[in-house]
Design a protein around this motif. Sequence first.
Motif, PDB file in Angstrom:
ATOM      1  N   PRO A 110       0.807  -1.293   0.141  1.00 41.68           N
ATOM      2  CA  PRO A 110       0.039   0.020  -0.061  1.00 41.68           C
ATOM      3  C   PRO A 110       0.797   1.192   0.033  1.00 41.68           C
ATOM      4  CG  PRO A 110       0.110  -1.155   2.191  1.00 41.68           C
ATOM      5  CD  PRO A 110       0.616  -2.167   1.181  1.00 41.68           C
ATOM      6  N   GLU A 111       2.006   1.151   0.613  1.00 43.82           N
ATOM      7  CA  GLU A 111       2.945   2.487   0.549  1.00 43.82           C
ATOM      8  C   GLU A 111       3.173   2.857  -0.790  1.00 43.82           C
ATOM      9  OE1 GLU A 111       5.753  -1.248   0.342  1.00 43.82           O
ATOM     10  OE2 GLU A 111       3.718  -0.536   1.758  1.00 43.82           O
ATOM     11  N   LEU A 112       3.078   2.126  -2.075  1.00 41.77           N
ATOM     12  CA  LEU A 112       3.318   2.562  -3.023  1.00 41.77           C
ATOM     13  C   LEU A 112       2.294   3.823  -3.711  1.00 41.77           C
ATOM     14  CD1 LEU A 112       4.071  -0.489  -5.331  1.00 41.77           C
ATOM     15  CD2 LEU A 112       5.678   1.379  -4.646  1.00 41.77           C
ATOM     16  N   LYS A 113       1.308   3.797  -2.719  1.00 42.58           N
ATOM     17  CA  LYS A 113       0.022   5.046  -3.216  1.00 42.58           C
ATOM     18  C   LYS A 113       1.036   6.671  -2.974  1.00 42.58           C
ATOM     19  CE  LYS A 113      -3.612   7.507  -1.612  1.00 42.58           C
ATOM     20  NZ  LYS A 113      -4.867   7.363  -0.692  1.00 42.58           N
ATOM     21  N   GLU A 114       1.845   6.514  -2.101  1.00 43.42           N
ATOM     22  CA  GLU A 114       2.499   7.752  -1.820  1.00 43.42           C
ATOM     23  C   GLU A 114       3.655   7.769  -2.670  1.00 43.42           C
ATOM     24  OE1 GLU A 114       0.999   9.830   0.255  1.00 43.42           O
ATOM     25  OE2 GLU A 114      -0.463   8.553   0.528  1.00 43.42           O
ATOM     26  N   HIS A 115       4.357   6.894  -3.088  1.00 40.18           N
ATOM     27  CA  HIS A 115       5.635   6.960  -4.036  1.00 40.18           C
ATOM     28  C   HIS A 115       5.255   7.382  -5.361  1.00 40.18           C
ATOM     29  CE1 HIS A 115       8.907   5.328  -6.241  1.00 40.18           C
ATOM     30  NE2 HIS A 115       8.208   4.890  -6.996  1.00 40.18           N
ATOM     31  N   PHE A 116       3.903   6.856  -5.795  1.00 37.81           N
ATOM     32  CA  PHE A 116       3.523   7.503  -7.179  1.00 37.81           C
ATOM     33  C   PHE A 116       2.946   8.678  -6.979  1.00 37.81           C
ATOM     34  CE2 PHE A 116       3.588   2.793  -8.380  1.00 37.81           C
ATOM     35  CZ  PHE A 116       4.355   2.844  -9.807  1.00 37.81           C
ATOM     36  N   ALA A 117       2.248   8.964  -5.919  1.00 36.02           N
ATOM     37  CA  ALA A 117       1.744  10.574  -5.744  1.00 36.02           C
ATOM     38  C   ALA A 117       2.710  11.362  -5.875  1.00 36.02           C
ATOM     39  CB  ALA A 117       1.008  10.350  -4.421  1.00 36.02           C
ATOM     40  N   ALA A 118       4.066  11.066  -5.638  1.00 35.64           N
ATOM     41  CA  ALA A 118       5.043  12.180  -5.237  1.00 35.64           C
ATOM     42  C   ALA A 118       5.948  11.968  -6.677  1.00 35.64           C
ATOM     43  CB  ALA A 118       6.053  11.676  -4.214  1.00 35.64           C
ATOM     44  N   ASP A 119       5.656  11.227  -7.749  1.00 31.17           N
ATOM     45  CA  ASP A 119       6.285  10.988  -8.720  1.00 31.17           C
ATOM     46  C   ASP A 119       5.641  11.194 -10.255  1.00 31.17           C
ATOM     47  OD1 ASP A 119       8.218  10.276 -10.821  1.00 31.17           O
ATOM     48  OD2 ASP A 119       9.542   9.028  -9.664  1.00 31.17           O
ATOM     49  N   ALA A 120       5.337  12.046 -10.727  1.00 36.58           N
ATOM     50  CA  ALA A 120       4.294  12.193 -11.872  1.00 36.58           C
ATOM     51  C   ALA A 120       5.148  11.463 -13.084  1.00 36.58           C
ATOM     52  CB  ALA A 120       4.096  13.668 -12.463  1.00 36.58           C
ATOM     53  N   THR A 121       6.223  11.620 -13.337  1.00 38.16           N
ATOM     54  CA  THR A 121       7.185  10.685 -14.299  1.00 38.16           C
ATOM     55  C   THR A 121       6.967   9.215 -14.547  1.00 38.16           C
ATOM     56  OG1 THR A 121       8.689  12.524 -14.220  1.00 38.16           O
ATOM     57  CG2 THR A 121       9.487  10.414 -15.484  1.00 38.16           C
TER      58      THR A 121
END
Length: 202
Positions: A110-121
Amino acid sequence: MTTSVPLSRVGDEARAALFTDARTTYAFADTPVDDATLTDIWELARWAPTAANLQPLRVLYIRTPEGKARLLPHLDEGNRPKSASAPAVAVLAVDHRFHEHIPHILPIKPELKEHFAADATQRDGITSFNGPLQAGYFILAVRACGLAAGPMAGFDAAGIDKEFFQDGDWHSVLVVNIGHPAGPPEFDRMPRLAHEDAVAWA
């Protein structure tokens, strides 16, 4: 030594419906396509694989005269009669906020939600690969439901997005006309590359 798990092989009828006999359709009969069938298309398409199960594809079904009137001006002129005749048109889009669903669709990370939220690329990388991949699955699901598909790339994506996806999160990638063919194909099927021209072994 591991033991293999047997998988089912689809029969000749299914192979023909999905691949060898299926044709792109350009003109559609006025036979309606109901909501249950359109729902069933997604129920099939959603099971096919995507990277990390992130599933960025979204579908807008357009069936009403009002919806068609909004869509047709954004299609290339030669494509408008095709969509006008189709009982249903699917605008396939990618959702650049797909990461909001990660806690549900990828509960092991579930932590990948924040990872992708911070990286538009990285989000763009997921949508640019997996969106078209899922679009291919969608076309096969249309065929599996006994309907013909007419995928089209000739449209103004920015215009469609402005017309239908004003929140800016969904971005259109393909338009697919859906319905029953109005008669036999207009021309013979085009050749496909043979095994010796397209397959290598190592």
